[in-house]
Design a protein around this motif. Structure first.
Motif, PDB file in Angstrom:
ATOM      1  N   THR A  85       0.854  -1.181   0.000  1.00  0.00           N
ATOM      2  CA  THR A  85       0.000   0.000   0.000  1.00  0.00           C
ATOM      3  C   THR A  85       0.892   1.234   0.000  1.00  0.00           C
ATOM      4  OG1 THR A  85      -1.663  -1.185   1.281  1.00  0.00           O
ATOM      5  CG2 THR A  85      -1.846   1.205   1.218  1.00  0.00           C
ATOM      6  N   PHE A  86       0.589   2.172  -0.866  1.00  0.00           N
ATOM      7  CA  PHE A  86       1.365   3.405  -0.961  1.00  0.00           C
ATOM      8  C   PHE A  86       0.444   4.591  -0.731  1.00  0.00           C
ATOM      9  CE2 PHE A  86       3.552   0.274  -3.553  1.00  0.00           C
ATOM     10  CZ  PHE A  86       4.878   0.419  -3.137  1.00  0.00           C
ATOM     11  N   GLN A  87       1.017   5.634  -0.194  1.00  0.00           N
ATOM     12  CA  GLN A  87       0.280   6.878   0.016  1.00  0.00           C
ATOM     13  C   GLN A  87       0.561   7.831  -1.144  1.00  0.00           C
ATOM     14  OE1 GLN A  87      -1.843   7.124   2.606  1.00  0.00           O
ATOM     15  NE2 GLN A  87      -1.217   5.037   3.098  1.00  0.00           N
ATOM     16  N   GLN A  88      -0.277   8.832  -1.293  1.00  0.00           N
ATOM     17  CA  GLN A  88      -0.078   9.823  -2.345  1.00  0.00           C
ATOM     18  C   GLN A  88       1.303  10.465  -2.173  1.00  0.00           C
ATOM     19  OE1 GLN A  88      -3.159  12.754  -2.638  1.00  0.00           O
ATOM     20  NE2 GLN A  88      -2.145  13.852  -4.273  1.00  0.00           N
ATOM     21  N   GLY A  89       2.065  10.527  -3.264  1.00  0.00           N
ATOM     22  CA  GLY A  89       3.390  11.130  -3.236  1.00  0.00           C
ATOM     23  C   GLY A  89       4.516  10.144  -2.975  1.00  0.00           C
ATOM     24  N   ASP A  90       4.197   8.902  -2.597  1.00  0.00           N
ATOM     25  CA  ASP A  90       5.241   7.898  -2.380  1.00  0.00           C
ATOM     26  C   ASP A  90       5.883   7.499  -3.703  1.00  0.00           C
ATOM     27  OD1 ASP A  90       4.691   7.855   0.301  1.00  0.00           O
ATOM     28  OD2 ASP A  90       3.698   5.893   0.313  1.00  0.00           O
ATOM     29  N   ALA A  91       7.187   7.263  -3.671  1.00  0.00           N
ATOM     30  CA  ALA A  91       7.898   6.753  -4.849  1.00  0.00           C
ATOM     31  C   ALA A  91       7.849   5.233  -4.795  1.00  0.00           C
ATOM     32  CB  ALA A  91       9.347   7.236  -4.849  1.00  0.00           C
ATOM     33  N   ILE A  92       7.401   4.618  -5.885  1.00  0.00           N
ATOM     34  CA  ILE A  92       7.342   3.157  -5.953  1.00  0.00           C
ATOM     35  C   ILE A  92       8.665   2.625  -6.498  1.00  0.00           C
ATOM     36  CG2 ILE A  92       6.140   1.196  -6.981  1.00  0.00           C
ATOM     37  CD1 ILE A  92       3.606   2.959  -7.016  1.00  0.00           C
ATOM     38  N   ILE A  93       9.098   3.178  -7.586  1.00  0.00           N
ATOM     39  CA  ILE A  93      10.383   2.827  -8.196  1.00  0.00           C
ATOM     40  C   ILE A  93      11.093   4.134  -8.511  1.00  0.00           C
ATOM     41  CG2 ILE A  93      11.535   1.722 -10.139  1.00  0.00           C
ATOM     42  CD1 ILE A  93       9.030   0.030 -10.540  1.00  0.00           C
ATOM     43  N   GLU A  94      12.387   4.188  -8.235  1.00  0.00           N
ATOM     44  CA  GLU A  94      13.145   5.397  -8.543  1.00  0.00           C
ATOM     45  C   GLU A  94      14.164   5.097  -9.632  1.00  0.00           C
ATOM     46  OE1 GLU A  94      14.443   7.933  -5.338  1.00  0.00           O
ATOM     47  OE2 GLU A  94      13.106   6.855  -3.973  1.00  0.00           O
ATOM     48  N   GLN A  95      14.233   5.987 -10.552  1.00  0.00           N
ATOM     49  CA  GLN A  95      15.141   5.850 -11.685  1.00  0.00           C
ATOM     50  C   GLN A  95      16.587   5.792 -11.193  1.00  0.00           C
ATOM     51  OE1 GLN A  95      14.441   8.791 -14.655  1.00  0.00           O
ATOM     52  NE2 GLN A  95      16.278   8.290 -15.822  1.00  0.00           N
ATOM     53  N   GLY A  96      17.342   4.818 -11.721  1.00  0.00           N
ATOM     54  CA  GLY A  96      18.753   4.704 -11.395  1.00  0.00           C
ATOM     55  C   GLY A  96      19.040   3.899 -10.145  1.00  0.00           C
ATOM     56  N   ILE A  97      18.027   3.480  -9.394  1.00  0.00           N
ATOM     57  CA  ILE A  97      18.243   2.673  -8.195  1.00  0.00           C
ATOM     58  C   ILE A  97      17.789   1.260  -8.500  1.00  0.00           C
ATOM     59  CG2 ILE A  97      17.609   2.344  -5.781  1.00  0.00           C
ATOM     60  CD1 ILE A  97      17.179   5.351  -5.588  1.00  0.00           C
ATOM     61  N   GLU A  98      18.722   0.317  -8.442  1.00  0.00           N
ATOM     62  CA  GLU A  98      18.417  -1.083  -8.762  1.00  0.00           C
ATOM     63  C   GLU A  98      18.084  -1.827  -7.470  1.00  0.00           C
ATOM     64  OE1 GLU A  98      21.299  -2.983 -11.229  1.00  0.00           O
ATOM     65  OE2 GLU A  98      21.563  -1.189 -12.446  1.00  0.00           O
ATOM     66  N   GLU A  99      16.849  -1.736  -7.026  1.00  0.00           N
ATOM     67  CA  GLU A  99      16.438  -2.435  -5.813  1.00  0.00           C
ATOM     68  C   GLU A  99      16.097  -3.883  -6.117  1.00  0.00           C
ATOM     69  OE1 GLU A  99      13.209  -0.291  -4.129  1.00  0.00           O
ATOM     70  OE2 GLU A  99      14.438   1.424  -3.600  1.00  0.00           O
ATOM     71  N   ASP A 100      15.178  -4.074  -7.006  1.00  0.00           N
ATOM     72  CA  ASP A 100      14.735  -5.422  -7.368  1.00  0.00           C
ATOM     73  C   ASP A 100      14.336  -5.361  -8.826  1.00  0.00           C
ATOM     74  OD1 ASP A 100      13.861  -7.994  -7.486  1.00  0.00           O
ATOM     75  OD2 ASP A 100      12.331  -7.806  -5.928  1.00  0.00           O
ATOM     76  N   ASP A 101      15.313  -5.651  -9.692  1.00  0.00           N
ATOM     77  CA  ASP A 101      15.052  -5.490 -11.121  1.00  0.00           C
ATOM     78  C   ASP A 101      14.192  -6.597 -11.708  1.00  0.00           C
ATOM     79  OD1 ASP A 101      17.077  -7.286 -10.745  1.00  0.00           O
ATOM     80  OD2 ASP A 101      18.409  -6.452 -12.281  1.00  0.00           O
TER      81      ASP A 101
END
Length: 187
Positions: free
Chosen positions: A149-165
């Motif tokens: 669950t995400f709130q308004q304004g939360d980043a789900i995926i950020e460009q350039g960050i390889e968390e779980d490709d």
């Protein structure tokens, strides 16, 4: 002479000890929990010889109201009536509030926990890319999914960050925006 508050408490304790006097009741298609009617209280008070007449029974009921031991649940009035007016003991109100709070907590637990599987399965079935899969495959796939669950304004995926490709996100409800920052890989 007995003080009015002590007498009112004693009367109420005796009344509450009688089975089925205080119970859930319906009036005008609405359910009122853990209450009693004014006429039932007065009938009991007269038959128990706590008062000589129904008129003195009304006075005894009014004493309960005046001593803040009971309150009227169906309307905001402070006059005791020898009718189907409904009253609740303040002692029962605290118990009723605790029961209501427990029910809300259990409902929230159910909504947060056990329904996650159903929400995930529905999200998978509704995803256009997965509609061709049979139900059994979706069920197997749902076992490796997690509801986030995400709130308004939360980043789900950020460009350039390889968390779980290898992650895939399916939006079950709501909307998302995609923002690409300028740079060498922007397209």
């Amino acid at each position: 002479p007995v003080a009015p508050h002590a007498r009112a408490r004693e009367v109420l304790l005796r009344f509450r000890a009688i089975p089925n006097q205080i119970r859930d009741r319906r009036k005008h298609m609405r359910k009122y929990r853990m209450c009693f009617s004014g006429s039932d209280f007065i009938s009991w008070a007269v038959s128990s010889e706590l008062c000589a007449s129904r008129t003195s029974g009304v006075e005894l009921g009014q004493l309960l109201l005046d001593q803040n031991l009971v309150f009227r649940v169906d309307v905001a009035k402070s006059v005791f009536k020898d009718k189907n007016a409904l009253y609740r003991c303040f002692a029962d109100e605290a118990q009723f509030a605790k029961i209501a709070e427990d029910l809300r907590d259990k409902h929230n637990e159910l909504m947060e926990g056990e329904h996650d599987d159903l929400i995930i399965l529905k999200g998978l079935r509704d995803a256009a890319i997965l509609r061709v899969l049979p139900k059994q495959a979706l069920a197997i796939l749902s076992e490796s999914c997690q509801l986030l669950t995400f709130q308004q304004g939360d980043a789900i995926i950020e460009q350039g960050i390889e968390e779980d490709d290898e992650a895939m996100y399916i939006i079950v409800t709501g909307t998302v925006g995609v923002y690409v920052s300028g740079g060498p890989h922007a397209g």
